[in-house]
Design a protein around this motif. Structure first.
Motif, mmCIF file in Angstrom:
data_model
loop_
_atom_site.group_PDB
_atom_site.id
_atom_site.type_symbol
_atom_site.label_atom_id
_atom_site.label_comp_id
_atom_site.label_asym_id
_atom_site.label_seq_id
_atom_site.Cartn_x
_atom_site.Cartn_y
_atom_site.Cartn_z
ATOM 1 N N MET A 1 0.842 -1.171 0.000
ATOM 2 C CA MET A 1 0.000 0.000 0.000
ATOM 3 C C MET A 1 0.891 1.239 0.000
ATOM 4 O O MET A 1 1.898 1.294 0.691
ATOM 5 C CB MET A 1 -0.903 0.009 1.222
ATOM 6 N N ILE A 2 0.499 2.236 -0.786
ATOM 7 C CA ILE A 2 1.182 3.521 -0.806
ATOM 8 C C ILE A 2 0.273 4.536 -0.131
ATOM 9 O O ILE A 2 -0.873 4.725 -0.548
ATOM 10 C CB ILE A 2 1.489 3.989 -2.236
ATOM 11 N N LYS A 3 0.771 5.161 0.912
ATOM 12 C CA LYS A 3 0.012 6.186 1.618
ATOM 13 C C LYS A 3 0.772 7.506 1.487
ATOM 14 O O LYS A 3 1.950 7.579 1.848
ATOM 15 C CB LYS A 3 -0.149 5.828 3.086
ATOM 16 N N ILE A 4 0.108 8.520 0.938
ATOM 17 C CA ILE A 4 0.718 9.841 0.852
ATOM 18 C C ILE A 4 0.599 10.491 2.224
ATOM 19 O O ILE A 4 -0.488 10.591 2.795
ATOM 20 C CB ILE A 4 0.041 10.701 -0.234
ATOM 21 N N LEU A 5 1.736 10.915 2.759
ATOM 22 C CA LEU A 5 1.783 11.463 4.107
ATOM 23 C C LEU A 5 1.434 12.954 4.119
ATOM 24 O O LEU A 5 1.670 13.661 3.134
ATOM 25 C CB LEU A 5 3.172 11.235 4.701
ATOM 26 N N PRO A 6 0.906 13.452 5.242
ATOM 27 C CA PRO A 6 0.488 14.855 5.325
ATOM 28 C C PRO A 6 1.658 15.850 5.221
ATOM 29 O O PRO A 6 1.437 17.026 4.986
ATOM 30 C CB PRO A 6 -0.200 14.950 6.690
ATOM 31 N N GLU A 7 2.880 15.376 5.371
ATOM 32 C CA GLU A 7 4.038 16.264 5.257
ATOM 33 C C GLU A 7 4.300 16.687 3.810
ATOM 34 O O GLU A 7 5.107 17.578 3.556
ATOM 35 C CB GLU A 7 5.291 15.575 5.820
ATOM 36 N N SER A 8 3.623 16.064 2.862
ATOM 37 C CA SER A 8 3.777 16.403 1.452
ATOM 38 C C SER A 8 3.322 17.845 1.228
ATOM 39 O O SER A 8 2.273 18.260 1.729
ATOM 40 C CB SER A 8 2.934 15.474 0.582
ATOM 41 N N LYS A 9 4.152 18.591 0.478
ATOM 42 C CA LYS A 9 3.829 19.994 0.244
ATOM 43 C C LYS A 9 4.629 20.491 -0.955
ATOM 44 O O LYS A 9 5.831 20.225 -1.045
ATOM 45 C CB LYS A 9 4.187 20.807 1.485
ATOM 46 N N GLY A 10 3.975 21.160 -1.870
ATOM 47 C CA GLY A 10 4.666 21.691 -3.037
ATOM 48 C C GLY A 10 5.282 20.573 -3.859
ATOM 49 O O GLY A 10 4.611 19.615 -4.223
ATOM 50 N N SER A 11 6.588 20.690 -4.117
ATOM 51 C CA SER A 11 7.273 19.681 -4.933
ATOM 52 C C SER A 11 7.764 18.486 -4.107
ATOM 53 O O SER A 11 8.408 17.600 -4.637
ATOM 54 C CB SER A 11 8.457 20.309 -5.668
#
Length: 67
Positions: A1-11
């Motif tokens: 499973m791939i979970k996008i984490l909330p720390e993702s931002k911009g690039s």
């Protein structure tokens, strides 16, 4: 499973990959990567694979083709 984490931002995309990565999961994630590259011209990727148990052989092929 791939979970996008909330720390993702911009690039920056931060993901956690766990269990056995399937080709379908990988193919569902790639459009997100492509959209970030299109918007920012570059991509920074942080990947947490501590809980990864492997991947389907097709994932490796698709990753090679994408790269």
């Amino acid at each position: 499973m791939i979970k996008i984490l909330p720390e993702s931002k911009g690039s920056l995309i931060c993901i956690k990959v766990s269990g056995k990565l399937t080709d379908a999961e990988y193919k569902n994630f790639i459009p997100h990567v492509e959209s970030v590259i299109k918007e920012f011209g570059t991509l920074k990727l942080y990947v947490d694979i501590l809980d990864l148990d492997g991947w389907e052989w097709r994932v490796a092929w698709d990753d090679f083709a994408f790269g």
